[in-house]
Design a protein around this motif. Structure first.
Motif, PDB file in Angstrom:
ATOM      1  N   VAL A 260       0.766  -1.149   0.055  1.00 38.00           N
ATOM      2  CA  VAL A 260       0.107  -0.053   0.031  1.00 38.00           C
ATOM      3  C   VAL A 260       0.817   1.161   0.043  1.00 38.00           C
TER       4      VAL A 260
ATOM      5  N   VAL B 263       2.065   1.915  -3.365  1.00 40.55           N
ATOM      6  CA  VAL B 263       0.834   2.522  -4.254  1.00 40.55           C
ATOM      7  C   VAL B 263       1.004   4.023  -3.966  1.00 40.55           C
TER       8      VAL B 263
ATOM      9  N   ASN C 109      -5.041   1.952 -12.976  1.00 39.87           N
ATOM     10  CA  ASN C 109      -5.021   0.306 -13.351  1.00 39.87           C
ATOM     11  C   ASN C 109      -3.687  -0.187 -13.436  1.00 39.87           C
TER      12      ASN C 109
ATOM     13  N   ASN D   3       0.574  -1.022 -12.250  1.00 36.51           N
ATOM     14  CA  ASN D   3       0.916  -1.625 -11.152  1.00 36.51           C
ATOM     15  C   ASN D   3       0.593  -1.103  -9.808  1.00 36.51           C
ATOM     16  N   TYR D   4       0.925   0.285  -9.818  1.00 37.42           N
ATOM     17  CA  TYR D   4       0.662   0.831  -8.305  1.00 37.42           C
ATOM     18  C   TYR D   4      -0.635   2.003  -8.637  1.00 37.42           C
TER      19      TYR D   4
ATOM     20  N   ARG E 279      -5.817  -0.018  -6.487  1.00 39.93           N
ATOM     21  CA  ARG E 279      -5.010  -1.022  -5.497  1.00 39.93           C
ATOM     22  C   ARG E 279      -4.927  -0.645  -4.147  1.00 39.93           C
TER      23      ARG E 279
ATOM     24  N   TYR F 144     -10.661   0.684  -2.077  1.00 38.90           N
ATOM     25  CA  TYR F 144     -10.944   1.461  -3.265  1.00 38.90           C
ATOM     26  C   TYR F 144     -12.262   1.255  -3.797  1.00 38.90           C
TER      27      TYR F 144
END
Length: 241
Positions: free
Chosen positions: A16, A19, A150, A152-153, A157, A161
């Motif tokens: 997280v 992200v 959308n 990877n990060y 995610r 969400y």
């Protein structure tokens, strides 16, 4: 720092954090955004587009925040003491290369990730709201938003969400997402507006505003709309909107 959600275990928490670093520091293809207004009232960059009637929405991920904090300080003038200025906002001549109107009293910081444009951040006095401006390198607002959500990060995610609203122009002059996600610590759940749009010089900028989830949506939209309608990149010709 804005929205730093996490999970119970160290593994998910690290994921997280990565992200959020992408979201808050910049991410693939994201950088600096700018807005401006003339002395007669709100301005917008020629050919720049924001939602016709719908307010701006969720920001996407940006470049990895691996740069240092910028030391330059923008020149600011109180909009409410400026003839035609907007009460509650100040016009900022930012060293990052733009003029923009931002909420009065919000603290500015800026970071420049390696080989990426500067990410400018304004924090509200109570630390609960965060406004970010950044330049985007993708070919269109829609492409930029899709990657931000959308990849990877991407923000999709983030824990908890959920997309609340989406809007985009038929001519792809802007793309917006409004979403919520679970926060961490005292900040709690967050609501975000991310808006990508074209400016007078045909560049694409993003503006992202994050606030506590219970915040009325119109309160979030006002600063974002002010940015999208006042943005004027340095050297661009801006006209009153």
């Amino acid at each position: 720092m804005d929205d730093d959600p996490g999970h119970g275990g160290p593994g998910p928490r690290v994921a997280v954090a990565v992200v959020l670093a992408a979201l808050l520091g910049g991410g693939v293809g994201f950088g600096v955004w700018t807005l401006s207004r003339d002395d007669d009232g709100p301005t917008r960059a020629t050919s720049a587009s924001s939602s016709p009637s719908a307010p701006p929405s969720v920001p996407a991920a940006g470049p990895q925040d691996d740069g240092g904090t910028a030391s330059a300080t923008p020149k600011q003038s109180a909009a409410d003491s400026d003839p035609g200025g907007t009460p509650g906002y100040v016009r900022s001549d930012d060293p990052a290369g733009f003029t923009v109107e931002v909420p009065s009293g919000w603290k500015r910081t800026a970071k420049t990730p390696t080989d990426k444009p500067t990410v400018v951040t304004y924090d509200s006095p109570d630390g609960t709201r965060v406004l970010q401006l950044f330049l985007v390198s993708e070919g269109s607002p829609a492409e930029s938003m899709d990657l931000a959500e959308n990849e990877n990060y991407g923000f999709a995610r983030l824990p908890g969400y959920r997309a609340l609203d989406r809007s985009a122009a038929d001519d792809d002059s802007y793309s917006e997402v409004v979403y919520r996600f679970d926060g961490e610590g005292d900040l709690g759940p967050r609501q975000v507006i991310d808006h990508r749009f074209r400016t007078a010089d045909d560049k694409i900028y993003g503006v992202r505003l994050s606030a506590p989830e219970p915040t009325p949506l119109d309160e979030l939209r006002e600063p974002v709309t002010m940015v999208t309608t006042s943005l004027c990149p340095t050297g661009a010709t801006c006209v009153r909107g």
